[in-house]
Design a protein around this motif. Structure first.
Motif, PDB file in Angstrom:
ATOM      1  N   PRO A 136       0.824  -1.215   0.000  1.00 19.10           N
ATOM      2  CA  PRO A 136       0.000   0.000   0.000  1.00 19.10           C
ATOM      3  C   PRO A 136       0.860   1.269   0.000  1.00 19.10           C
ATOM      4  O   PRO A 136       1.884   1.331   0.688  1.00 19.10           O
ATOM      5  CB  PRO A 136      -0.789  -0.101   1.306  1.00 19.10           C
ATOM      6  N   LEU A 137       0.428   2.246  -0.806  1.00 18.91           N
ATOM      7  CA  LEU A 137       1.145   3.519  -0.883  1.00 18.91           C
ATOM      8  C   LEU A 137       0.179   4.658  -0.582  1.00 18.91           C
ATOM      9  O   LEU A 137      -1.032   4.480  -0.643  1.00 18.91           O
ATOM     10  CB  LEU A 137       1.698   3.735  -2.295  1.00 18.91           C
ATOM     11  N   LYS A 138       0.723   5.828  -0.299  1.00 15.38           N
ATOM     12  CA  LYS A 138      -0.111   7.028  -0.217  1.00 15.38           C
ATOM     13  C   LYS A 138      -0.739   7.251  -1.587  1.00 15.38           C
ATOM     14  O   LYS A 138      -0.219   6.787  -2.604  1.00 15.38           O
ATOM     15  CB  LYS A 138       0.778   8.229   0.153  1.00 15.38           C
ATOM     16  N   GLY A 168      -4.702   1.432  -1.099  1.00 10.66           N
ATOM     17  CA  GLY A 168      -3.432   2.052  -1.457  1.00 10.66           C
ATOM     18  C   GLY A 168      -2.557   1.198  -2.351  1.00 10.66           C
ATOM     19  O   GLY A 168      -1.568   1.684  -2.906  1.00 10.66           O
ATOM     20  N   GLY A 169      -2.868  -0.086  -2.476  1.00 10.37           N
ATOM     21  CA  GLY A 169      -2.068  -0.957  -3.339  1.00 10.37           C
ATOM     22  C   GLY A 169      -2.272  -0.596  -4.799  1.00 10.37           C
ATOM     23  O   GLY A 169      -3.376  -0.253  -5.206  1.00 10.37           O
ATOM     24  N   LEU A 170      -1.206  -0.657  -5.578  1.00  8.41           N
ATOM     25  CA  LEU A 170      -1.354  -0.456  -7.018  1.00  8.41           C
ATOM     26  C   LEU A 170      -1.753  -1.794  -7.617  1.00  8.41           C
ATOM     27  O   LEU A 170      -1.080  -2.801  -7.412  1.00  8.41           O
ATOM     28  CB  LEU A 170      -0.041   0.035  -7.626  1.00  8.41           C
ATOM     29  N   VAL A 171      -2.867  -1.806  -8.320  1.00 12.44           N
ATOM     30  CA  VAL A 171      -3.388  -3.034  -8.917  1.00 12.44           C
ATOM     31  C   VAL A 171      -3.109  -2.967 -10.405  1.00 12.44           C
ATOM     32  O   VAL A 171      -3.481  -1.995 -11.055  1.00 12.44           O
ATOM     33  CB  VAL A 171      -4.910  -3.149  -8.680  1.00 12.44           C
ATOM     34  N   PHE A 172      -2.400  -3.949 -10.936  1.00 10.26           N
ATOM     35  CA  PHE A 172      -2.111  -3.861 -12.365  1.00 10.26           C
ATOM     36  C   PHE A 172      -2.039  -5.230 -13.024  1.00 10.26           C
ATOM     37  O   PHE A 172      -2.007  -6.266 -12.365  1.00 10.26           O
ATOM     38  CB  PHE A 172      -0.841  -3.058 -12.639  1.00 10.26           C
ATOM     39  N   GLY A 173      -2.045  -5.206 -14.339  1.00  9.93           N
ATOM     40  CA  GLY A 173      -1.990  -6.453 -15.095  1.00  9.93           C
ATOM     41  C   GLY A 173      -1.476  -6.194 -16.491  1.00  9.93           C
ATOM     42  O   GLY A 173      -1.234  -5.042 -16.881  1.00  9.93           O
ATOM     43  N   SER A 179       6.403  -5.615 -15.084  1.00  2.31           N
ATOM     44  CA  SER A 179       7.307  -4.744 -14.317  1.00  2.31           C
ATOM     45  C   SER A 179       8.026  -3.790 -15.256  1.00  2.31           C
ATOM     46  O   SER A 179       8.197  -2.601 -14.951  1.00  2.31           O
ATOM     47  CB  SER A 179       8.337  -5.574 -13.550  1.00  2.31           C
ATOM     48  N   GLU A 180       8.436  -4.307 -16.418  1.00  6.53           N
ATOM     49  CA  GLU A 180       9.100  -3.430 -17.398  1.00  6.53           C
ATOM     50  C   GLU A 180       8.152  -2.340 -17.871  1.00  6.53           C
ATOM     51  O   GLU A 180       8.524  -1.169 -17.966  1.00  6.53           O
ATOM     52  CB  GLU A 180       9.588  -4.262 -18.587  1.00  6.53           C
ATOM     53  N   SER A 181       6.920  -2.726 -18.155  1.00  6.76           N
ATOM     54  CA  SER A 181       5.928  -1.736 -18.581  1.00  6.76           C
ATOM     55  C   SER A 181       5.688  -0.703 -17.483  1.00  6.76           C
ATOM     56  O   SER A 181       5.626   0.502 -17.745  1.00  6.76           O
ATOM     57  CB  SER A 181       4.598  -2.407 -18.921  1.00  6.76           C
ATOM     58  N   CYS A 202       8.635   6.317 -11.214  1.00  8.38           N
ATOM     59  CA  CYS A 202       8.626   6.519  -9.764  1.00  8.38           C
ATOM     60  C   CYS A 202       8.309   5.235  -8.991  1.00  8.38           C
ATOM     61  O   CYS A 202       8.454   5.198  -7.775  1.00  8.38           O
ATOM     62  CB  CYS A 202       7.637   7.609  -9.393  1.00  8.38           C
ATOM     63  N   LEU A 203       7.902   4.169  -9.688  1.00  7.58           N
ATOM     64  CA  LEU A 203       7.570   2.920  -8.986  1.00  7.58           C
ATOM     65  C   LEU A 203       8.788   2.017  -8.777  1.00  7.58           C
ATOM     66  O   LEU A 203       8.657   0.908  -8.272  1.00  7.58           O
ATOM     67  CB  LEU A 203       6.508   2.126  -9.765  1.00  7.58           C
ATOM     68  N   GLY A 204       9.974   2.509  -9.171  1.00  9.28           N
ATOM     69  CA  GLY A 204      11.171   1.678  -9.174  1.00  9.28           C
ATOM     70  C   GLY A 204      11.442   0.914  -7.890  1.00  9.28           C
ATOM     71  O   GLY A 204      11.934  -0.205  -7.927  1.00  9.28           O
ATOM     72  N   ARG A 205      11.104   1.479  -6.737  1.00  9.83           N
ATOM     73  CA  ARG A 205      11.465   0.800  -5.489  1.00  9.83           C
ATOM     74  C   ARG A 205      10.248   0.257  -4.741  1.00  9.83           C
ATOM     75  O   ARG A 205      10.340  -0.126  -3.586  1.00  9.83           O
ATOM     76  CB  ARG A 205      12.259   1.748  -4.600  1.00  9.83           C
ATOM     77  N   VAL A 206       9.104   0.239  -5.443  1.00 10.93           N
ATOM     78  CA  VAL A 206       7.894  -0.290  -4.809  1.00 10.93           C
ATOM     79  C   VAL A 206       7.935  -1.811  -4.827  1.00 10.93           C
ATOM     80  O   VAL A 206       8.346  -2.420  -5.808  1.00 10.93           O
ATOM     81  CB  VAL A 206       6.651   0.221  -5.567  1.00 10.93           C
TER      82      VAL A 206
END
Lengths: 94, 422
Positions: free
Chosen positions: B267-269, B293-298, B320-322, B329-333
């Motif tokens: 979860p993120l802000k 807060g979690g980023l949901v992706f596919g 992850s590459e996409s 900015c998601l590099g360290r999530v």
């Protein structure tokens, strides 16, 4: 990650390969009726379990392969060249 | 069952939350029903609900081999949109979106439908032409659409990668503002609870093991909890449609089962206010942020046929590459979880909702990527098909014969190769 043992190149990660599709479809004669072509092009057995499928080693030797794989467990049972003559040649040279 | 209201919330605040009851019953299967819906996913539950509500039918059962919310209902990225273009899909998904807008009230259950905009990025002038075409069709068929310039996009979503030397520089976006996300579990529970209230038996852990035919009809079904007879049987088992079709000895379908993964980060802000879609040059990626807060992706399906409800690592790398090329900015999530569902990929990327060669069997299948958003309209029109024994005009093109007659409904124009209809 699936690993597929290419008869030429050896065991490689699946990312080197492209999935082709069902390897057991028998296409009808070119002048066969529309229904037979419809069935071959559009209908799938969609096997739950072991099936033969085609893969191409697109980032390797570019051979088309016939792979026997389980669609539930992903276990791979056999890999051979899709062109029968080549498969015979490979086996002879072993 | 307690009806949810602000008053109940306040009352239970004072009574140690003791006033809440079970959401739905856990009945034993009866030996006979008027209608049995096989598959307790969103579509099956919605179908049972609208059969009971719109047609005042009683004596309906939903049989589910697992548990409610355990299949694709809980394995999607929860996106709701109607930006389809072709006749047949356009009206259907628009209807569905309209039903989403009132679903929480309809079910007396907060499905957390959030119309936060669905933003499809485009990266070339050609893609703009294609987006404009879709935008015009949407506007002229009673929907909403906007085209956002790069400047507008930059203002609204400043943290995308706008670098001019990006491999696919962002030119702008096609936006549907009424689109968004919903809470998928809530939709499953909401439909189950509402259907149960109207008398529908929801029978979990009840796997169909045999389909017995007699004179062009289904006489009975064998299940892990006993034999059941019914006047009408409805299949809503996307992912496993071919297996049940073959259990009924009906041969092959224009469907392949593939698996589609979804991912969620820690979860993120608040970071993303919209649903963002990136699809160019073989990449396919969609992302939104949940209320937790979690980023949901596919991204894409796993490419090879599979019935395994577990995803493979090459797609983890792919998405992850996409993610990083779009949102550096998601590099360290950290990735928290990823999971996979088995979907029916059809030969033209569109669904099937139709009668079948058997008199009392009805088919609802082939949802490809589009199952979640379709749930309300799918239930509505499938119930209409079952009750009236004829397809509504809106779904009449979604039949199994369309490949024979050449009336494919192929949004992506990819041809008869199921894995390409992502």
């Amino acid at each position: 990650m699936l690993q597929i043992k290419c008869p030429f190149c050896g065991k490689r990660d699946q990312t080197e390969f492209s999935y082709g599709g069902d390897g057991q479809i028998t296409y009808p004669a070119l002048n066969a009726d529309e229904d037979s072509w419809h069935d071959a092009v559009f209908l799938r057995q969609n096997i739950y379990g072991r099936q033969i499928e085609t893969w191409q080693h697109s980032h390797g030797c570019r051979s088309w392969l016939l792979v026997e794989r389980d669609t539930v467990t992903h276990e791979i049972f056999s890999v051979e060249l899709a062109h029968g003559d080549w498969q015979k040649q490979v086996e002879k040279n072993k | 069952m307690t009806r949810f209201s602000a008053w109940e919330v306040i009352k239970n605040g004072f009574t140690n939350q003791s006033g809440w009851s079970r959401q739905w019953r856990d009945p034993q299967p009866k030996s006979n029903y008027d209608i049995v819906v096989i598959g307790g996913g969103l579509h099956g539950l919605a179908t049972a609900y609208y059969l009971a509500k719109n047609f005042n039918l009683k004596n309906i059962a939903v049989v589910e081999k697992g548990w409610i919310g355990g299949g694709n209902a809980g394995r999607n990225t929860t996106i709701v949109r109607s930006n389809y273009m072709l006749k047949g899909n356009r009206e259907f998904y628009e209807d569905s979106l309209k039903m989403w807008e009132n679903l929480s009230h309809e079910l007396n259950y907060n499905v957390m439908f959030s119309q936060r905009s669905h933003i499809t990025l485009y990266h070339t002038p050609g893609a703009l032409d294609s987006a404009a075409r879709r935008y015009n069709i949407m506007l002229q068929t009673g929907s909403d659409a906007e085209i956002w310039s790069r400047a507008k996009l930059k203002k609204e979503i400043p943290h995308l990668n706008y670098a001019n030397d990006a491999r696919f520089p962002i030119h702008g976006a096609l936006v549907q503002k009424r689109a968004g996300t919903a809470r998928h579990d809530a939709v499953a529970w909401g439909y189950a609870r509402a259907a149960d209230k109207l008398g529908v038996d929801i029978i979990q852990k009840c796997e169909v093991t045999a389909i017995n035919r007699k004179a062009g009809k289904i006489a009975s079904i064998g299940t892990s909890r006993g034999k059941i007879t019914a006047r009408k049987i409805a299949l809503a088992v996307a992912g496993n449609t071919s297996r049940l079709w073959q259990l009924a000895d009906l041969g092959n379908l224009p469907i392949e089962s593939h698996k589609l993964q979804a991912f969620v980060t820690e979860p993120l802000k608040p970071l993303l206010d919209h649903v963002i879609v990136f699809g160019v040059g073989g990449a396919h990626f969609y992302i939104s942020q949940s209320d937790k807060g979690g980023l949901v992706f596919g991204g894409d399906i796993d490419w090879y046929k599979s019935y395994a409800q577990k995803g493979n690592l090459h797609i983890v790398q792919d998405v992850s590459e996409s993610a990083l090329s779009l949102l550096p900015c998601l590099g360290r999530v950290k990735l928290l979880r990823h999971w996979s569902g088995v979907v029916d990929m059809s030969m033209d990327g569109s669904f099937f909702m139709c009668k079948t060669p058997l008199d009392n069997l009805y088919l609802n299948a082939g949802w490809n990527y589009g199952g979640f958003k379709a749930s309300p309209a799918s239930g509505w029109y499938f119930a209409d098909l079952i009750a009236n024994d004829r397809p509504n005009d809106i779904i009449k093109d979604h039949n199994l014969e369309r490949f024979k007659t050449g009336h494919h409904i192929d949004e992506s124009g990819a041809g008869p190769d199921p894995k390409l209809h992502g």
